[in-house]
Scaffold this motif. Sequence first.
Motif, PDB file in Angstrom:
ATOM      1  N   ARG A 190       0.852  -1.181   0.000  1.00 57.91           N
ATOM      2  CA  ARG A 190       0.000   0.000   0.000  1.00 57.91           C
ATOM      3  C   ARG A 190       0.892   1.237   0.000  1.00 57.91           C
ATOM      4  N   GLY A 191       0.654   2.143  -0.907  1.00 52.25           N
ATOM      5  CA  GLY A 191       1.475   3.340  -0.994  1.00 52.25           C
ATOM      6  C   GLY A 191       2.469   3.310  -2.131  1.00 52.25           C
ATOM      7  N   GLY A 192       2.677   2.137  -2.768  1.00 50.87           N
ATOM      8  CA  GLY A 192       3.579   2.053  -3.910  1.00 50.87           C
ATOM      9  C   GLY A 192       2.911   2.568  -5.174  1.00 50.87           C
ATOM     10  N   SER A 193       3.714   2.971  -6.135  1.00 48.08           N
ATOM     11  CA  SER A 193       3.185   3.534  -7.390  1.00 48.08           C
ATOM     12  C   SER A 193       2.399   2.493  -8.191  1.00 48.08           C
ATOM     13  N   ILE A 194       1.297   2.936  -8.779  1.00 50.54           N
ATOM     14  CA  ILE A 194       0.526   2.095  -9.691  1.00 50.54           C
ATOM     15  C   ILE A 194       0.128   2.930 -10.898  1.00 50.54           C
ATOM     16  N   VAL A 195       0.378   2.388 -12.087  1.00 52.90           N
ATOM     17  CA  VAL A 195      -0.066   3.018 -13.326  1.00 52.90           C
ATOM     18  C   VAL A 195      -0.853   1.973 -14.109  1.00 52.90           C
ATOM     19  N   ALA A 196      -2.075   2.323 -14.485  1.00 53.22           N
ATOM     20  CA  ALA A 196      -2.897   1.428 -15.303  1.00 53.22           C
ATOM     21  C   ALA A 196      -3.085   2.047 -16.684  1.00 53.22           C
ATOM     22  N   HIS A 197      -2.905   1.230 -17.720  1.00 50.52           N
ATOM     23  CA  HIS A 197      -3.139   1.638 -19.104  1.00 50.52           C
ATOM     24  C   HIS A 197      -4.478   1.056 -19.542  1.00 50.52           C
ATOM     25  N   ALA A 198      -5.298   1.873 -20.211  1.00 56.60           N
ATOM     26  CA  ALA A 198      -6.552   1.365 -20.768  1.00 56.60           C
ATOM     27  C   ALA A 198      -6.726   1.929 -22.170  1.00 56.60           C
ATOM     28  N   LYS A 199      -6.977   1.027 -23.115  1.00 55.32           N
ATOM     29  CA  LYS A 199      -7.162   1.427 -24.516  1.00 55.32           C
ATOM     30  C   LYS A 199      -8.505   0.915 -25.002  1.00 55.32           C
TER      31      LYS A 199
END
Length: 199
Positions: A44-53
């Motif tokens: 919890r607190g770590g970076s998250i990047v989600a890609h959606a196309k």
Amino acid sequence: MKLNLIFAGVGGQGIVVLSDIFCEAAILDGFDVAKAEIHGMAQRGGSIVAHAKISEKVETPLIEVGQADAIIGFEILETTRTLHMLKPNGAVIINTKYIPPTNSIKNVSQKTSQQLLNLIKDRIPTVYEVDGVGIAKQLGNNIVVNTVLLGALSALPNMPIKQESFKQAMMSKLKEKYLQINLQSFDLGRQSVLKTDSP
């Protein structure tokens, strides 16, 4: 019509849930969809990047640098880190909150937060500032920030997905006891962008 989106934030903010709802809404409107998530620290607190196309036909889930139509930023620092993904004419929706990374100095000042926000506004022509935390507090539930941002996303001028499809996707993805407050937060987030775009 095609749309490439980046969802950026930290663990525990509901990024995965939000990107799932977005993709479900796109499917309801007949789009082909692909999604991928990139996690930083596995906590919890770590970076998250989600890609959606979304498109008539999507070949790969990952968005190339400079090809995102919009970034949905759950907090200021992670949004700043993903600006290189945006098209020159892309938009940023940003929850105006700074969350220092877990390995940084704890007492990061409000000044730092404002400096980062100014940097984003200097570099990006179209920035929608959304007080997701303030709206969530107004509703009495801090966990609805993600659906505030979903509402803001639904109001973008180039959004091809119908408002009702977003709400239908929320109904299928969220627990019934939390649905009403999330629908309220969606509407308030949507209004925050529609007001910005009003003459």
